[in-house]
Design a protein around this motif. Sequence first.
Motif, mmCIF file in Angstrom:
data_model
loop_
_atom_site.group_PDB
_atom_site.id
_atom_site.type_symbol
_atom_site.label_atom_id
_atom_site.label_comp_id
_atom_site.label_asym_id
_atom_site.label_seq_id
_atom_site.Cartn_x
_atom_site.Cartn_y
_atom_site.Cartn_z
ATOM 1 N N SER A 187 30.630 20.782 -5.869
ATOM 2 C CA SER A 187 29.556 19.608 -5.989
ATOM 3 C C SER A 187 29.714 18.529 -4.613
ATOM 4 O O SER A 187 28.814 18.169 -3.978
ATOM 5 C CB SER A 187 29.473 18.783 -7.159
ATOM 6 O OG SER A 187 30.864 18.232 -7.649
ATOM 7 N N ASP A 236 34.307 22.751 -9.868
ATOM 8 C CA ASP A 236 33.051 21.868 -9.673
ATOM 9 C C ASP A 236 33.144 20.645 -8.678
ATOM 10 O O ASP A 236 32.242 20.252 -8.030
ATOM 11 C CB ASP A 236 32.475 21.623 -11.001
ATOM 12 C CG ASP A 236 32.024 22.735 -11.777
ATOM 13 O OD1 ASP A 236 31.867 23.769 -11.208
ATOM 14 O OD2 ASP A 236 32.177 22.545 -13.228
ATOM 15 N N PRO A 271 29.595 12.923 -5.843
ATOM 16 C CA PRO A 271 28.938 13.961 -6.300
ATOM 17 C C PRO A 271 28.835 14.260 -7.678
ATOM 18 O O PRO A 271 29.374 13.353 -8.543
ATOM 19 C CB PRO A 271 30.126 15.221 -5.796
ATOM 20 C CG PRO A 271 31.347 14.388 -5.841
ATOM 21 C CD PRO A 271 31.272 12.886 -5.655
ATOM 22 N N GLU A 272 28.048 15.142 -8.312
ATOM 23 C CA GLU A 272 27.857 15.287 -9.493
ATOM 24 C C GLU A 272 29.012 15.470 -10.350
ATOM 25 O O GLU A 272 29.094 15.030 -11.647
ATOM 26 C CB GLU A 272 26.943 16.156 -9.823
ATOM 27 C CG GLU A 272 27.277 17.677 -9.407
ATOM 28 C CD GLU A 272 26.018 18.596 -9.657
ATOM 29 O OE1 GLU A 272 25.606 18.899 -10.466
ATOM 30 O OE2 GLU A 272 25.409 19.330 -8.486
ATOM 31 N N ILE A 302 28.052 25.435 -10.507
ATOM 32 C CA ILE A 302 27.450 24.557 -9.022
ATOM 33 C C ILE A 302 27.482 25.423 -7.857
ATOM 34 O O ILE A 302 28.666 25.969 -7.508
ATOM 35 C CB ILE A 302 28.262 23.326 -8.698
ATOM 36 C CG1 ILE A 302 28.147 22.604 -10.205
ATOM 37 C CG2 ILE A 302 27.668 22.505 -7.673
ATOM 38 C CD1 ILE A 302 28.947 21.290 -9.969
ATOM 39 N N LEU A 349 26.763 18.056 -1.695
ATOM 40 C CA LEU A 349 26.418 16.759 -1.515
ATOM 41 C C LEU A 349 26.834 16.425 0.167
ATOM 42 O O LEU A 349 25.954 15.765 1.024
ATOM 43 C CB LEU A 349 27.165 15.578 -2.247
ATOM 44 C CG LEU A 349 26.811 14.334 -1.892
ATOM 45 C CD1 LEU A 349 25.072 14.037 -2.098
ATOM 46 C CD2 LEU A 349 27.413 13.274 -2.902
#
Length: 244
Positions: A224, A220, A186-187, A15, A228
């Motif tokens: 992420s 991550d 977030p993802e 990411i 965001l």
Amino acid sequence: MPAPLVGRKFGVSTIPVPDRETCREIRVLGLSGSSRYEPGMSKSEKLLQRALARFEGYGCTTQFIRLKDLKIYECEGNYSENPSYCTYPCQSSMKYEDDQMQDVYDAVLACDVLILATPIRWNNHSALVQKFVERMNAIENQYSWFGNPMIRDKVAGLIIIGHVDGVQHVAGNLMNFFAWLGFHMPEVAIASWVGENDEDTTKDWAQIESNKYTQEDLEDLVSSSLRLACALKRHGAEETGRSK
């Protein structure tokens, strides 16, 4: 022929993080829900500190709060009597002079990213986190009853550590809570680790540090969350510009 059971793929996706200048605008709050008395004893808190260090490495401003260090009174359930009695500032903050929940409110409202770390306690988050959740009613009720949303364009992520199964249960409860408050996820919203059934907690930290999946999730989660948060801040600036 079925694929061999080789476990989760490692390093499948990286990411990307926004540029450092953009990240400098992001304020990150780390909340530790561990009940361990001595700093550094809690494994969830250690991972939280590591995450905050990574945010700082990208240029962000960070703040760290141990809920254990604060005098926070229980939610007295004023909402149950009448929704209009659940106010902000919180009634308990005004009632008890030594209540320090306002420090937490101020930090939450000032941040762009909130990372909450909790151990698993009997398949749930810690009692300290539950107290935080219930006292945040004062923030949530501003929107649901008074029509005054106080949480806008903020990101929430979780660090969950335990020695029994329960990560998904804890994550589900807390993600639902943050969603009701108005946070975005977030993802990669969760970094977690669950120990083995032998209950030997003396070797946990070494296993956490050597677990490449937990370490990847932590990286991550930071990346992420930053992506965001930067996107939400940019969107907010664009909306403000259009409204002028």
